[in-house]
Design an enzyme around this catalytic site. Structure first.
Site, PDB file in Angstrom:
ATOM      1  N   SER A 197       0.827  -1.198   0.000  1.00 29.36           N
ATOM      2  CA  SER A 197       0.000   0.000   0.000  1.00 29.36           C
ATOM      3  C   SER A 197       0.872   1.263   0.000  1.00 29.36           C
ATOM      4  CB  SER A 197      -0.961  -0.046   1.188  1.00 29.36           C
ATOM      5  OG  SER A 197      -1.984   0.884   1.037  1.00 29.36           O
ATOM      6  N   ASP A 395      -7.878  -5.875  -6.081  1.00 32.69           N
ATOM      7  CA  ASP A 395      -7.730  -4.631  -5.328  1.00 32.69           C
ATOM      8  C   ASP A 395      -8.030  -3.443  -6.245  1.00 32.69           C
ATOM      9  OD1 ASP A 395      -7.025  -2.790  -3.316  1.00 32.69           O
ATOM     10  OD2 ASP A 395      -4.961  -2.723  -4.021  1.00 32.69           O
ATOM     11  N   HIS A 452      -6.308  -6.358  -1.607  1.00 31.30           N
ATOM     12  CA  HIS A 452      -5.212  -5.467  -1.233  1.00 31.30           C
ATOM     13  C   HIS A 452      -4.133  -6.190  -0.427  1.00 31.30           C
ATOM     14  CE1 HIS A 452      -3.602  -1.432  -0.769  1.00 31.30           C
ATOM     15  NE2 HIS A 452      -3.560  -1.560   0.546  1.00 31.30           N
TER      16      HIS A 452
END
Length: 478
Positions: A197, A395, A452
């Site tokens: 991320s 994601d 994710h």
């Protein structure tokens, strides 16, 4: 279950008693004990950086594999600046296994998310209240270090002067220096950084800083240990707004799971991307001022992200297959960490904050997200570090379109070959679980049907990719 301590972990003795230095410890360091809030810590003062380690051994929390040792506690890096870390020895060949550090993103989110929901020694299956062993834990192969940073995140607490990736990096380096000095058997080990991320900023930024410090140490300009950085892995990372804002549009219109915007909306947002977002991002890159970089983040967010998220289609930004009420991965680990008995056992002395608002707000004020990390990523690859850019295909927030665009834009000697190369199947035990391409020491991987937090959705694939990259090998199917 409590495990016996090996010789390199200090046994508990009377509080305040000064003990002999561990084998290999540097002159000017001291080892003692202290008791705070009813917790007795081993204390190690690191003379070179002025940092202090306070930790407990073998708590029996999370990792219950017989003979596998753990350390958890704090690194004090300044006046009331306490950074929490949790170390797990490798389940296999710990005396020769490499060392890897894991960072979750945010900015402002705890690395214990990764520990409990993704790749750590234990997990909470189907939302159970107690953890069970994770057979695909990354400490099957490596000694793993989870770090809550910046201060104010997770169990870290105190004063926080970190406002950007650039200002966060020195504290990470300081923690590693103190860790190496106290546990010198790791100094020459292969070391890898793995993150996700906002790790698209953290990974290149931290790796680049470590390489710079290595040069300074070698030149005698900085006192410390060179860190043998051999690997960098970033899944579903945010690196470059110009490339990845466009990817929001393309992915939302055309992906394998759910169309979020129609063709006319796509074309309209693309126009705003070109007229508003791109100029704002380029101005940030040119002036590098906080005001211009904040503006770029705001302009792009309003023109692109907000319009897509409020398009009327219900979806989870972390897994487009699900609705916004997606219960996965289960969040029960945070209830577990709120227990006073667990906190006391691991040496935590603050309330757990999964994703803290104040540290993240400081990054937003400097517009850090709009500052591209492509230059740092390119330099890390050029240095010879084995680098993996990878992403789960379901994601949305840091999607595969953006990861591939970033990978194709990296500048290194194999750039043209990499950009022109087609992806091929990536297999785990004969089963295709993704697609990839590699040139020299740079690799891209898309992992099918993963959101994710890739290691949660596809643990076998994640462990295989992690192991290959940390072994300094190219990605390859099995």
């Amino acid at each position: 279950m409590w495990l016996s301590s090996p010789t390199w972990l200090l046994p508990l003795t009377m509080a305040g008693a000064v003990q002999a230095l561990p084998k290999g410890a540097k002159i000017g360091t001291t080892v003692s004990q202290t008791t705070k809030d009813g917790i007795t810590y081993n204390v190690f003062n690191h003379a070179a950086t002025g940092a202090k380690l306070e930790y407990v051994n073998n708590t029996g929390i999370c990792e219950t594999t017989k003979g596998v040792n753990t350390v958890s506690g704090y690194l004090s890096v300044g006046e009331d600046m306490n950074m929490f870390f949790w170390y797990f020895e490798s389940r296999n060949n710990p005396k020769t296994a490499p060392l890897a550090a894991w960072f979750n993103g945010g900015p402002g989110c705890s690395s214990l998310i990764g520990l409990f929901q993704e790749n750590g020694p234990c997990h909470f299956v189907d939302g159970e209240e107690e953890p069970s062993l994770n057979e695909h834990s990354w400490n099957n192969f490596a000694n793993m270090l989870y770090i809550d940073q910046p201060i104010g995140v997770g169990f870290s607490y105190g004063n926080n002067d970190v406002t950007s990736t650039e200002t966060a990096a020195p504290y990470v380096w300081k923690l590693l220096q103190a860790f190496y000095d106290h546990f010198p058997q790791y100094e020459s080990r292969d070391f890898g950084i793995f993150t996700e991320s906002y790790g698209g900023h953290y990974g290149p930024g931290f790796a680049s800083y470590i390489l710079e410090q290595n040069e300074a140490v070698e030149a005698g300009a900085v006192q410390g240990e060179k860190i043998n950085l051999v690997a960098l892995g970033i899944n579903n990372g945010m690196y470059d707004l110009e490339l990845q804002e466009k990817a929001y549009i393309t992915y939302s219109y055309n992906n394998s799971y759910k169309q979020i915007i129609d063709e006319s909306t796509r074309d309209s947002i693309l126009e705003d991307y070109e007229s508003d977002c791109v100029p704002a991002v380029r101005k940030c890159q040119q002036t590098k001022t906080d005001a211009d970089c904040r503006d770029a983040s705001s302009v792009c967010g309003s023109a692109i992200e907000d319009r897509i998220m409020y398009s009327g289609v219900d979806f989870d930004v972390y897994d487009i297959r699900q609705g916004s009420d997606d219960p996965y991965p289960p969040s029960t680990y945070s209830d577990y960490l709120a227990r006073s008995d667990v906190q006391k056992a691991i040496g935590a002395r603050s309330k757990y904050s999964e994703c803290a608002s104040l540290p993240g707000a400081k990054f937003r004020r400097t517009g850090d997200i709009a500052r591209s990390t492509l230059p740092d990523l390119s330099e890390v690859i050029k240095s010879g570090v084995n680098v993996l850019v990878w992403a789960g295909t379901s994601d949305w927030i840091c999607n595969v379109d953006g990861s591939l665009a970033v990978a194709d834009a990296v500048e290194f000697s194999g750039h043209d070959e990499f950009q022109a190369k087609s992806v091929e199947a990536y297999k785990v035990n004969g089963k295709e679980t993704g697609n990839f391409k590699s040139v020299d020491n740079f690799h891209y991987l898309a992992v099918y049907d993963a959101g994710h937090e890739v290691p949660y959705y596809q643990p076998e694939t994640a462990l295989q990719a992690f192991t290959q990259i940390l072994q300094k090998k190219p990605l390859s199917s099995t």
